[in-house]
Write a protein that holds these residues in place. Sequence first.
Motif, PDB file in Angstrom:
ATOM      1  N   UNK A 103     -18.576  47.494  16.459  1.00  0.00           N
ATOM      2  CA  UNK A 103     -17.154  47.664  16.142  1.00  0.00           C
ATOM      3  C   UNK A 103     -16.306  47.574  17.415  1.00  0.00           C
ATOM      4  N   UNK A 104     -16.782  48.192  18.500  1.00  0.00           N
ATOM      5  CA  UNK A 104     -16.033  48.152  19.758  1.00  0.00           C
ATOM      6  C   UNK A 104     -15.985  46.738  20.325  1.00  0.00           C
ATOM      7  N   UNK A 105     -17.085  45.995  20.208  1.00  0.00           N
ATOM      8  CA  UNK A 105     -17.101  44.615  20.695  1.00  0.00           C
ATOM      9  C   UNK A 105     -16.135  43.762  19.881  1.00  0.00           C
ATOM     10  N   UNK A 129      -8.679  41.956  20.548  1.00  0.00           N
ATOM     11  CA  UNK A 129      -7.602  42.392  21.459  1.00  0.00           C
ATOM     12  C   UNK A 129      -7.320  41.342  22.525  1.00  0.00           C
ATOM     13  N   UNK A 130      -8.365  40.714  23.036  1.00  0.00           N
ATOM     14  CA  UNK A 130      -8.202  39.784  24.145  1.00  0.00           C
ATOM     15  C   UNK A 130      -7.682  38.421  23.697  1.00  0.00           C
ATOM     16  N   UNK A 131      -7.961  38.046  22.469  1.00  0.00           N
ATOM     17  CA  UNK A 131      -7.451  36.784  21.965  1.00  0.00           C
ATOM     18  C   UNK A 131      -8.102  35.559  22.574  1.00  0.00           C
ATOM     19  N   UNK A 132      -9.228  35.738  23.228  1.00  0.00           N
ATOM     20  CA  UNK A 132      -9.983  34.615  23.775  1.00  0.00           C
ATOM     21  C   UNK A 132     -11.064  34.208  22.768  1.00  0.00           C
ATOM     22  N   UNK A 133     -11.842  33.198  23.150  1.00  0.00           N
ATOM     23  CA  UNK A 133     -12.952  32.764  22.293  1.00  0.00           C
ATOM     24  C   UNK A 133     -14.258  32.887  23.063  1.00  0.00           C
ATOM     25  N   UNK A 134     -14.983  33.979  22.860  1.00  0.00           N
ATOM     26  CA  UNK A 134     -16.295  34.079  23.502  1.00  0.00           C
ATOM     27  C   UNK A 134     -17.333  33.266  22.744  1.00  0.00           C
ATOM     28  N   UNK A 135     -18.206  32.623  23.500  1.00  0.00           N
ATOM     29  CA  UNK A 135     -19.354  31.929  22.904  1.00  0.00           C
ATOM     30  C   UNK A 135     -20.594  32.420  23.638  1.00  0.00           C
ATOM     31  N   UNK A 136     -21.670  32.590  22.911  1.00  0.00           N
ATOM     32  CA  UNK A 136     -22.905  33.090  23.516  1.00  0.00           C
ATOM     33  C   UNK A 136     -24.083  32.250  23.053  1.00  0.00           C
ATOM     34  N   UNK A 137     -24.935  31.912  24.002  1.00  0.00           N
ATOM     35  CA  UNK A 137     -26.189  31.228  23.700  1.00  0.00           C
ATOM     36  C   UNK A 137     -27.302  32.255  23.872  1.00  0.00           C
ATOM     37  N   UNK A 138     -27.947  32.614  22.761  1.00  0.00           N
ATOM     38  CA  UNK A 138     -29.007  33.625  22.803  1.00  0.00           C
ATOM     39  C   UNK A 138     -30.356  32.936  22.594  1.00  0.00           C
ATOM     40  N   UNK A 146     -18.715  37.182  16.297  1.00  0.00           N
ATOM     41  CA  UNK A 146     -20.162  37.180  16.021  1.00  0.00           C
ATOM     42  C   UNK A 146     -20.963  37.734  17.197  1.00  0.00           C
ATOM     43  N   UNK A 147     -20.372  37.726  18.401  1.00  0.00           N
ATOM     44  CA  UNK A 147     -21.111  38.275  19.546  1.00  0.00           C
ATOM     45  C   UNK A 147     -21.310  39.775  19.406  1.00  0.00           C
TER      46      UNK A 147
END
Length: 465
Positions: free
Chosen positions: A275-277, A283-292, A445-446
Amino acid sequence: MSDEFDAVVARVRERVSPGEAERERLQRAAATVMERAGEAVADLPVDAEVLQVGSTARGTWTAGDRDVDVFVAFPPDLDRSELEQYGLAVGHAVLPEGHEEYAEHPYVVGEVDGYAVDLVPCYAVEDATAIQSAVDRTPFHTRYLASRLGDDLAGEVRVTKQFLKGIGVYGSDLRTRGFSGYLTELLTVEFGGFREFVAAAADWHPPVTFDPEAHGTTEFDDPLVVVDPTDPDRNVAAVCSAANVARLQHYARALLADPRESLFEPSEPAADDAEAVTAAVERRGTTPVAVRFARPDVVEDQLWPQLRKSLTGLTDELDRRGFEVFRSTALSTDGAGGSGDPHATDDDTAVLLVELSVAERPAVERHEGPPVHVREHATGFYETYADDPDVAGPYIDGDRYVVERPREFRTAEAFLESDAVLNVRLGPHVESALEAGYEVLVGTDIATLADTFGVDLATYFEPNP
């Protein structure tokens, strides 16, 4: 302020200095290891010397540390395969329940009377400039500092170590890229005490160089240079990152301005939950992408340089494609699990996390050709695109041909899910792991990473010096 600083340091020094009972316990454990090693060496067909090295040999370990390092020094003309064979034989004789680990060559790790013991073979070279393996320097380090560290200065070293631990820059492993024990001892000796060290560090203007023996022969391109007093061609601080040198300076100034014991205590934020993530991403309005992906099965000192190289390769390519990298980080578990499933959240997992300012690019991209007056190249460019129905142009803008062609990937997600991701600069083990399979997470989704990397994500979204 001086009285307050001295009072804080005195309390820390008292707390991190081993008491008499602890010293005696360590000495008994070390003596047991040395005796067993001596007996094992006596059974070998070659001569060898058993040496206690490291902070416990120099009296600079902090209270609670339970590590004993013992080296077995073999003749320099011994074949490397025989050194490894005899070194492991001694190691297993001393530590029958121990296991083998590998640095430049294998050694045995185990436990004696509650103390973690490393039993390491090395060559008994005449001086540190003639080393045949990296560990050959260690006995020279111990001998060099033995004559320079009395009880008072050893106490100052322990305070320095605790401060560096407290601010998160202690450790020369390639994940931390901070200050080794030996480097910490050299700097404390160089300045004559803890206060003198932090006062000097607060005013450093990197790159800064210290040469205790005034014998350096090599130029180094590092923010901090401490020429090894036993080897004029080596920078003891080579592993220190610019960020950790700057972090030391920040907290040195903070300690001098407001002396407090909390700066000597390691701390980390409470772990973010999903929930915090999610809230942080929104809040930041950016687009994080993660490769796991499944964490490569290599030691951390091999893993982290490859993760950083791969992250740089990825961010460079995302920037080149116009997604404007805002910030990025690499994450990894410690390698204790091992199912190899990149979709698992409680497994040996690694992540390349990139935060983007641009979520989506237009369907077309502008592609400039050479100036028209560069006839051969300009003609080739024109003819390449002249009959392409999917391209707007070629047209002339200024003195150049320009086309507007379909963009290969409009989103970072599309790029990351394609085989093109394997063409960026990747560490070899990371590349192999990605070829075996990986998962792409985008936006909120991160948050699924929080179960495994909650503390790392809290640190990322609420960064401190």
